[in-house]
Design a protein around this motif. Sequence first.
Motif, PDB file in Angstrom:
ATOM      1  N   ILE A  68      54.240  93.037 113.649  1.00 44.09           N
ATOM      2  CA  ILE A  68      55.584  93.235 114.150  1.00 44.09           C
ATOM      3  C   ILE A  68      56.439  91.977 114.041  1.00 44.09           C
ATOM      4  CG2 ILE A  68      54.862  92.712 116.525  1.00 44.09           C
ATOM      5  CD1 ILE A  68      56.960  94.669 117.514  1.00 44.09           C
ATOM      6  N   ALA A  69      55.809  90.814 114.203  1.00 47.61           N
ATOM      7  CA  ALA A  69      56.552  89.555 114.148  1.00 47.61           C
ATOM      8  C   ALA A  69      56.985  89.208 112.729  1.00 47.61           C
ATOM      9  CB  ALA A  69      55.706  88.416 114.716  1.00 47.61           C
ATOM     10  N   GLN A  70      56.389  89.841 111.726  1.00 49.25           N
ATOM     11  CA  GLN A  70      56.698  89.549 110.328  1.00 49.25           C
ATOM     12  C   GLN A  70      57.661  90.577 109.719  1.00 49.25           C
ATOM     13  OE1 GLN A  70      55.235  86.679 109.613  1.00 49.25           O
ATOM     14  NE2 GLN A  70      54.057  86.823 111.525  1.00 49.25           N
ATOM     15  N   THR A  71      58.019  91.591 110.477  1.00 49.33           N
ATOM     16  CA  THR A  71      58.771  92.715 109.922  1.00 49.33           C
ATOM     17  C   THR A  71      60.112  92.323 109.326  1.00 49.33           C
ATOM     18  OG1 THR A  71      57.711  94.231 111.467  1.00 49.33           O
ATOM     19  CG2 THR A  71      59.741  94.984 110.424  1.00 49.33           C
ATOM     20  N   PHE A  72      60.933  91.620 110.091  1.00 46.53           N
ATOM     21  CA  PHE A  72      62.255  91.217 109.619  1.00 46.53           C
ATOM     22  C   PHE A  72      62.365  89.699 109.510  1.00 46.53           C
ATOM     23  CE2 PHE A  72      63.522  95.401 111.615  1.00 46.53           C
ATOM     24  CZ  PHE A  72      63.678  96.051 110.402  1.00 46.53           C
ATOM     25  N   GLY A  73      61.266  89.072 109.088  1.00 46.90           N
ATOM     26  CA  GLY A  73      61.275  87.631 108.839  1.00 46.90           C
ATOM     27  C   GLY A  73      61.501  86.800 110.093  1.00 46.90           C
ATOM     28  N   PRO A  74      62.313  85.732 109.995  1.00 43.30           N
ATOM     29  CA  PRO A  74      62.532  84.815 111.113  1.00 43.30           C
ATOM     30  C   PRO A  74      63.077  85.497 112.372  1.00 43.30           C
ATOM     31  CG  PRO A  74      63.349  83.873 109.080  1.00 43.30           C
ATOM     32  CD  PRO A  74      63.009  85.291 108.763  1.00 43.30           C
ATOM     33  N   ALA A  75      63.863  86.566 112.206  1.00 40.07           N
ATOM     34  CA  ALA A  75      64.459  87.237 113.363  1.00 40.07           C
ATOM     35  C   ALA A  75      63.392  87.786 114.304  1.00 40.07           C
ATOM     36  CB  ALA A  75      65.387  88.353 112.902  1.00 40.07           C
ATOM     37  N   THR A  76      62.458  88.569 113.768  1.00 37.57           N
ATOM     38  CA  THR A  76      61.418  89.145 114.619  1.00 37.57           C
ATOM     39  C   THR A  76      60.383  88.095 115.026  1.00 37.57           C
ATOM     40  OG1 THR A  76      60.468  89.978 112.539  1.00 37.57           O
ATOM     41  CG2 THR A  76      61.560  91.563 113.964  1.00 37.57           C
ATOM     42  N   TYR A  77      60.195  87.059 114.207  1.00 34.72           N
ATOM     43  CA  TYR A  77      59.251  86.003 114.570  1.00 34.72           C
ATOM     44  C   TYR A  77      59.737  85.248 115.809  1.00 34.72           C
ATOM     45  CZ  TYR A  77      56.528  81.707 114.458  1.00 34.72           C
ATOM     46  OH  TYR A  77      55.729  80.637 114.817  1.00 34.72           O
ATOM     47  N   LEU A  78      61.005  84.877 115.818  1.00 35.59           N
ATOM     48  CA  LEU A  78      61.563  84.160 116.955  1.00 35.59           C
ATOM     49  C   LEU A  78      61.583  85.043 118.204  1.00 35.59           C
ATOM     50  CD1 LEU A  78      64.505  82.229 115.243  1.00 35.59           C
ATOM     51  CD2 LEU A  78      62.317  81.294 116.037  1.00 35.59           C
ATOM     52  N   LEU A  79      61.892  86.326 118.022  1.00 30.84           N
ATOM     53  CA  LEU A  79      61.867  87.263 119.138  1.00 30.84           C
ATOM     54  C   LEU A  79      60.458  87.353 119.712  1.00 30.84           C
ATOM     55  CD1 LEU A  79      63.206  89.415 120.906  1.00 30.84           C
ATOM     56  CD2 LEU A  79      62.709  91.090 119.100  1.00 30.84           C
ATOM     57  N   SER A  80      59.467  87.399 118.831  1.00 35.19           N
ATOM     58  CA  SER A  80      58.084  87.482 119.262  1.00 35.19           C
ATOM     59  C   SER A  80      57.657  86.235 120.035  1.00 35.19           C
ATOM     60  CB  SER A  80      57.164  87.690 118.049  1.00 35.19           C
ATOM     61  OG  SER A  80      55.822  87.799 118.449  1.00 35.19           O
ATOM     62  N   LYS A  81      58.095  85.091 119.578  1.00 27.58           N
ATOM     63  CA  LYS A  81      57.774  83.843 120.280  1.00 27.58           C
ATOM     64  C   LYS A  81      58.336  83.876 121.701  1.00 27.58           C
ATOM     65  CE  LYS A  81      56.426  80.273 118.741  1.00 27.58           C
ATOM     66  NZ  LYS A  81      55.095  79.601 118.768  1.00 27.58           N
ATOM     67  N   GLY A  82      59.562  84.379 121.835  1.00 32.98           N
ATOM     68  CA  GLY A  82      60.177  84.466 123.150  1.00 32.98           C
ATOM     69  C   GLY A  82      59.446  85.427 124.069  1.00 32.98           C
ATOM     70  N   VAL A  83      59.092  86.616 123.542  1.00 30.50           N
ATOM     71  CA  VAL A  83      58.374  87.606 124.340  1.00 30.50           C
ATOM     72  C   VAL A  83      56.996  87.078 124.726  1.00 30.50           C
ATOM     73  CG1 VAL A  83      57.347  89.905 124.308  1.00 30.50           C
ATOM     74  CG2 VAL A  83      59.612  89.550 123.331  1.00 30.50           C
ATOM     75  N   SER A 144      58.971  90.550 101.722  1.00 28.50           N
ATOM     76  CA  SER A 144      58.594  91.784 102.415  1.00 28.50           C
ATOM     77  C   SER A 144      59.676  92.203 103.395  1.00 28.50           C
ATOM     78  CB  SER A 144      57.268  91.591 103.162  1.00 28.50           C
ATOM     79  OG  SER A 144      56.199  91.403 102.252  1.00 28.50           O
ATOM     80  N   ALA A 145      60.279  91.209 104.069  1.00 27.91           N
ATOM     81  CA  ALA A 145      61.353  91.507 105.016  1.00 27.91           C
ATOM     82  C   ALA A 145      62.549  92.128 104.308  1.00 27.91           C
ATOM     83  CB  ALA A 145      61.774  90.238 105.749  1.00 27.91           C
ATOM     84  N   VAL A 146      62.889  91.609 103.126  1.00 27.37           N
ATOM     85  CA  VAL A 146      64.018  92.133 102.352  1.00 27.37           C
ATOM     86  C   VAL A 146      63.728  93.567 101.904  1.00 27.37           C
ATOM     87  CG1 VAL A 146      65.361  91.889 100.236  1.00 27.37           C
ATOM     88  CG2 VAL A 146      64.783  89.856 101.592  1.00 27.37           C
ATOM     89  N   VAL A 147      62.518  93.790 101.410  1.00 20.59           N
ATOM     90  CA  VAL A 147      62.117  95.134 100.985  1.00 20.59           C
ATOM     91  C   VAL A 147      62.178  96.090 102.173  1.00 20.59           C
ATOM     92  CG1 VAL A 147      60.188  96.539 100.158  1.00 20.59           C
ATOM     93  CG2 VAL A 147      60.684  94.323  99.082  1.00 20.59           C
ATOM     94  N   ASN A 148      61.690  95.618 103.317  1.00 20.12           N
ATOM     95  CA  ASN A 148      61.671  96.446 104.511  1.00 20.12           C
ATOM     96  C   ASN A 148      63.080  96.829 104.948  1.00 20.12           C
ATOM     97  OD1 ASN A 148      61.624  96.965 107.558  1.00 20.12           O
ATOM     98  ND2 ASN A 148      59.440  96.913 107.094  1.00 20.12           N
TER      99      ASN A 148
END
Length: 239
Positions: A68-83, A144-148
């Motif tokens: 889930i943290a890799q889905t939309f690149g840096p956006a979801t990674y940073l969100l995951s770090k916060g959660v 992968s994020a771009v493709v997604n």
Amino acid sequence: MGHSHALSGAAVWLAVAPALVALPGAVGHVELATLTGPILTPPELVAGAVVCAGAAMLPDLDHPSATIAQTFGPATYLLSKGVNFVSGGHRHATHSLLFSIVMGVGAHLLGDRYAVGRDILVVLMIGLALRAVGLGVPGKTLTSAVVNVGMTAALFLTFMVLGVTYSWLGIAIGIGCLVHVIGDCLTERGCPVLWPIKGRWLLPYDIGIKTGRAFEKQFLGPALSIVVIALLCLRLMPA
């Protein structure tokens, strides 16, 4: 693993969705005061399966290394770090009954009051579902994020053209999160189902599955795929 959670979410949705039309205003085009209504349209049934599959990934938002943290690149990674920081680490607050309820109720209220917020949430669930089943470029997080993003946008627009409504959104997301929690209770680490009460649940007791081992990859994943396809054919087959 991600694909097991997503496939189990889709399977449970396809199994229980027809029964949900008996709930007041829960799904389908029914008034809040009625107890019965038409079944979900085929596009809505499929959209619900995709959304529920994506929601089955949400509890792992507390794990920066998870799919889930890799889905939309840096956006979801940073969100995951916060959660991860707020929830107390992996398999804590987000892996509980309370989290499933809060996410389901929150999604329902959001979808009922704010169309833009609802659409953003649906797009996120679609993206999580696609990423979980392995749609991407191995070893290329950004690519992968771009493709997604492209595939997610295409699928969301398809649902829009087909007239999909989302009165069932909160139920699908709540079910997806709960399916994830139950699935992780089957592993050797268990889950704090009654968080904030301490203690992890393991089902069946003391016989936990080891995540990512041969059983999950070679048996559970293919079995869940077959179940999803079979249920989809059953639900879409003309009466």
